[in-house]
Motif scaffolding. Structure first.
Motif, PDB file in Angstrom:
ATOM      1  N   THR A 279       1.282  -3.782 -13.541  1.00 32.65           N
ATOM      2  CA  THR A 279       1.650  -4.964 -14.307  1.00 32.65           C
ATOM      3  C   THR A 279       2.077  -6.060 -13.348  1.00 32.65           C
ATOM      4  O   THR A 279       2.549  -5.792 -12.241  1.00 32.65           O
ATOM      5  CB  THR A 279       2.805  -4.646 -15.271  1.00 32.65           C
ATOM      6  N   GLU A 280       1.912  -7.295 -13.771  1.00 35.95           N
ATOM      7  CA  GLU A 280       2.282  -8.438 -12.943  1.00 35.95           C
ATOM      8  C   GLU A 280       3.590  -9.064 -13.418  1.00 35.95           C
ATOM      9  O   GLU A 280       3.824 -10.249 -13.240  1.00 35.95           O
ATOM     10  CB  GLU A 280       1.153  -9.475 -12.976  1.00 35.95           C
ATOM     11  N   THR A 281       4.471  -8.243 -14.013  1.00 34.08           N
ATOM     12  CA  THR A 281       5.744  -8.753 -14.527  1.00 34.08           C
ATOM     13  C   THR A 281       6.777  -8.783 -13.415  1.00 34.08           C
ATOM     14  O   THR A 281       7.013  -7.767 -12.754  1.00 34.08           O
ATOM     15  CB  THR A 281       6.248  -7.858 -15.676  1.00 34.08           C
ATOM     16  N   LYS A 393       1.730   5.738  -2.102  1.00 33.01           N
ATOM     17  CA  LYS A 393       0.803   5.520  -3.215  1.00 33.01           C
ATOM     18  C   LYS A 393       1.270   4.370  -4.098  1.00 33.01           C
ATOM     19  O   LYS A 393       0.468   3.520  -4.522  1.00 33.01           O
ATOM     20  CB  LYS A 393       0.669   6.802  -4.042  1.00 33.01           C
ATOM     21  N   ILE A 394       2.558   4.304  -4.386  1.00 31.23           N
ATOM     22  CA  ILE A 394       3.092   3.220  -5.214  1.00 31.23           C
ATOM     23  C   ILE A 394       2.932   1.881  -4.497  1.00 31.23           C
ATOM     24  O   ILE A 394       2.551   0.866  -5.098  1.00 31.23           O
ATOM     25  CB  ILE A 394       4.576   3.492  -5.557  1.00 31.23           C
ATOM     26  N   ALA A 395       3.207   1.870  -3.193  1.00 37.70           N
ATOM     27  CA  ALA A 395       3.057   0.631  -2.419  1.00 37.70           C
ATOM     28  C   ALA A 395       1.609   0.162  -2.415  1.00 37.70           C
ATOM     29  O   ALA A 395       1.333  -1.035  -2.546  1.00 37.70           O
ATOM     30  CB  ALA A 395       3.556   0.844  -0.993  1.00 37.70           C
ATOM     31  N   ASP A 396       0.682   1.096  -2.274  1.00 38.43           N
ATOM     32  CA  ASP A 396      -0.742   0.740  -2.272  1.00 38.43           C
ATOM     33  C   ASP A 396      -1.187   0.143  -3.598  1.00 38.43           C
ATOM     34  O   ASP A 396      -2.085  -0.711  -3.635  1.00 38.43           O
ATOM     35  CB  ASP A 396      -1.597   1.967  -1.932  1.00 38.43           C
ATOM     36  N   LEU A 397      -0.585   0.600  -4.696  1.00 40.44           N
ATOM     37  CA  LEU A 397      -0.957   0.065  -6.008  1.00 40.44           C
ATOM     38  C   LEU A 397      -0.734  -1.443  -6.075  1.00 40.44           C
ATOM     39  O   LEU A 397      -1.512  -2.174  -6.694  1.00 40.44           O
ATOM     40  CB  LEU A 397      -0.140   0.758  -7.113  1.00 40.44           C
ATOM     41  N   TYR A 398       0.334  -1.908  -5.433  1.00 42.81           N
ATOM     42  CA  TYR A 398       0.670  -3.332  -5.457  1.00 42.81           C
ATOM     43  C   TYR A 398       0.286  -4.052  -4.163  1.00 42.81           C
ATOM     44  O   TYR A 398       0.694  -5.183  -3.938  1.00 42.81           O
ATOM     45  CB  TYR A 398       2.169  -3.506  -5.716  1.00 42.81           C
ATOM     46  N   SER A 399      -0.484  -3.359  -3.307  1.00 40.76           N
ATOM     47  CA  SER A 399      -0.922  -3.932  -2.024  1.00 40.76           C
ATOM     48  C   SER A 399       0.261  -4.308  -1.137  1.00 40.76           C
ATOM     49  O   SER A 399       0.195  -5.261  -0.353  1.00 40.76           O
ATOM     50  CB  SER A 399      -1.822  -5.158  -2.261  1.00 40.76           C
ATOM     51  N   TYR A 400       1.375  -3.571  -1.283  1.00 38.99           N
ATOM     52  CA  TYR A 400       2.509  -3.748  -0.374  1.00 38.99           C
ATOM     53  C   TYR A 400       2.317  -2.830   0.829  1.00 38.99           C
ATOM     54  O   TYR A 400       1.686  -1.781   0.729  1.00 38.99           O
ATOM     55  CB  TYR A 400       3.835  -3.421  -1.073  1.00 38.99           C
ATOM     56  N   LYS A 401       2.880  -3.216   1.961  1.00 37.62           N
ATOM     57  CA  LYS A 401       2.725  -2.442   3.193  1.00 37.62           C
ATOM     58  C   LYS A 401       4.002  -1.658   3.474  1.00 37.62           C
ATOM     59  O   LYS A 401       5.096  -2.234   3.498  1.00 37.62           O
ATOM     60  CB  LYS A 401       2.406  -3.359   4.374  1.00 37.62           C
ATOM     61  N   VAL A 402       3.866  -0.369   3.692  1.00 38.63           N
ATOM     62  CA  VAL A 402       5.005   0.469   4.041  1.00 38.63           C
ATOM     63  C   VAL A 402       4.804   0.975   5.467  1.00 38.63           C
ATOM     64  O   VAL A 402       3.721   1.412   5.835  1.00 38.63           O
ATOM     65  CB  VAL A 402       5.169   1.640   3.045  1.00 38.63           C
ATOM     66  N   ASN A 403       5.852   0.885   6.260  1.00 38.63           N
ATOM     67  CA  ASN A 403       5.744   1.220   7.688  1.00 38.63           C
ATOM     68  C   ASN A 403       6.948   2.047   8.119  1.00 38.63           C
ATOM     69  O   ASN A 403       8.062   1.873   7.602  1.00 38.63           O
ATOM     70  CB  ASN A 403       5.665  -0.064   8.517  1.00 38.63           C
TER      71      ASN A 403
END
Length: 417
Positions: A279-281, A393-403
């Motif tokens: 969602t984009e909320t 996996k959750i970060a990838d759903l929103y195209s966020y980068k986890v490092n």
């Protein structure tokens, strides 16, 4: 690079090669054509003189031709081939160099060998003339190439239109859609074959997905009851009169069963995330993190771990609330599990990133493997090795980068928005 652009570049390169060869041939032909034309006329003149001699005309009668010389060579039967020569000479009157062209024939007439030599002067084209021809070729070349680019773009876009429609349909395809996946027919045989293959693969993928989804849901449902029953039985047994060894073994069984329950829950969550619709909320992440930290404050104090926070208020990002709570819960639990006595946890949040630092030992494997499933420190038996895989996996759903980094005795996990 787009396929249509590759087609255009191929057309341009091919046209460039063909036009270059063609214009080179034309340029050489234009430059040589006056010479070839003059040689042809001199040959015709020699032929005419030969025919006049055969008719009985004398050499004296034919001296009226100013550009022809006629000689008798005797009755030798040796045949001599035609000779064509070019000789550049300076002309004082024209103040330029001229090309003197000679065509010499050796015909036999009444058993008599003759030498007929015709000549003509030719003024060659100067550099300005050749430059003019070259400029005409150049502008024609540019015009034709521009036309090739325009036409190739129009033709390629029309020919490839069915392909792009198929690509668009595949890109927007959702395996959970209930509507039948159907691609339009085209007039191109190869595209029809491609569409038929894609329709077949999509149909099979949907069938396999529904079967797997049904199996997963059934397995998840059926496992919950026996796990709950076994846990209840073990708890009852632990309350009975048992010796120390029996209590120890039951405790191990109970802990392993809890681990199986957590693993079962985590795997189900990963499966659901594979097809989760984001969602984009906008979500107030600051509030979610503060509430999560408040709920585990007692656990942190019980572990005697120092907590430092630097959370900016009202940080809003596009995030599902439940997923945000799961992600932060896994991150903070990871920081607790892999911490040390008298350690610390630092949580900082701003509009660009979330950073969680905790003290602990250096992991025994490469950092990029940390987000793989079932990758964990062997010394930590309480970990199931899926927590960070869920975070990734959750970060990838929103195209966020986890490092992840390990610097100066601290594990540093960064989520960039």
């Amino acid at each position: 690079m787009r396929l249509i652009n590759k087609y255009t570049i191929s057309y341009v390169l091919t046209s460039f090669l063909v036009l270059s060869i063609g214009f080179t041939i034309i340029y050489v032909a234009v430059k040589r054509s006056p010479i070839q034309s003059t040689i042809g006329k001199l040959r015709n003149l020699n032929t005419y003189v030969t025919s006049e001699l055969q008719k009985g005309q004398s050499i004296e009668d034919l001296k009226t031709f100013n550009y022809v010389s006629i000689y008798k060579l005797g009755t030798d039967s040796l045949k001599i081939d035609e000779i064509i020569s070019e000789q550049h000479q300076w002309n004082d009157q024209l103040r330029d160099s001229i090309n003197l062209i000679k065509v010499t024939s050796f015909p036999y007439i009444n058993h008599q060998l003759y030498k007929i030599e015709s000549r003509a002067s030719l003024i060659e084209a100067d550099n300005e003339y050749l430059t003019g021809i070259f400029m005409v070729f150049a502008w024609t070349f540019i015009f034709l190439l521009s036309l090739v680019v325009l036409i190739s773009q129009l033709i390629s876009s029309r020919i490839l239109a069915p392909f792009y429609r198929t690509l668009s349909a595949i890109t927007s395809f959702n395996i959970e859609d209930k509507e039948r996946f159907k691609l339009e027919k085209t007039t191109t045989y190869e595209f029809n074959r491609l569409n038929a293959f894609l329709e077949k693969m999509v149909k099979k993928s949907k069938s396999d997905y529904l079967s797997l989804k049904e199996l997963t849901e059934n397995t998840s449902h059926e496992l919950q009851t026996p796990i709950a029953v076994i846990k209840a039985k073990i708890e009852l047994l632990m309350q009975t009169d048992l010796n120390e060894y029996q209590l120890s073994e039951l405790s191990v069984m109970y802990n392993e069963l809890n681990r199986v329950s957590r693993l079962h829950h985590a795997l189900n969550l990963l499966t659901k995330l594979e097809h989760f619709e984001i969602t984009e909320t906008p979500l107030n992440l600051s509030e979610v993190i503060e509430n999560s930290l408040y709920s585990i404050h007692d656990l942190i104090e019980m572990r005697e771990i120092r907590l430092y926070t630097a959370i900016e208020p009202h940080v809003y990002i596009n995030f599902d609330k439940n997923l945000a709570e799961i992600l932060f819960s896994n991150l903070i639990n990871n920081a607790l599990k892999h911490n040390q006595a008298d350690g610390s946890i630092e949580v900082s949040l701003n509009s660009e990133k979330l950073v969680i630092k905790n003290t602990g030992k250096k992991p025994p494997f490469a950092p990029h493997l940390l987000f793989k499933r079932f990758k964990k420190d062997n010394q930590n038996t309480s970990s199931i090795g899926i927590g960070l895989a869920i975070v990734k996996k959750i970060a990838d759903l929103y195209s966020y980068k986890v490092n992840y980094e390990y610097i100066e005795g601290k594990h540093i996990l960064t989520l960039q928005f």
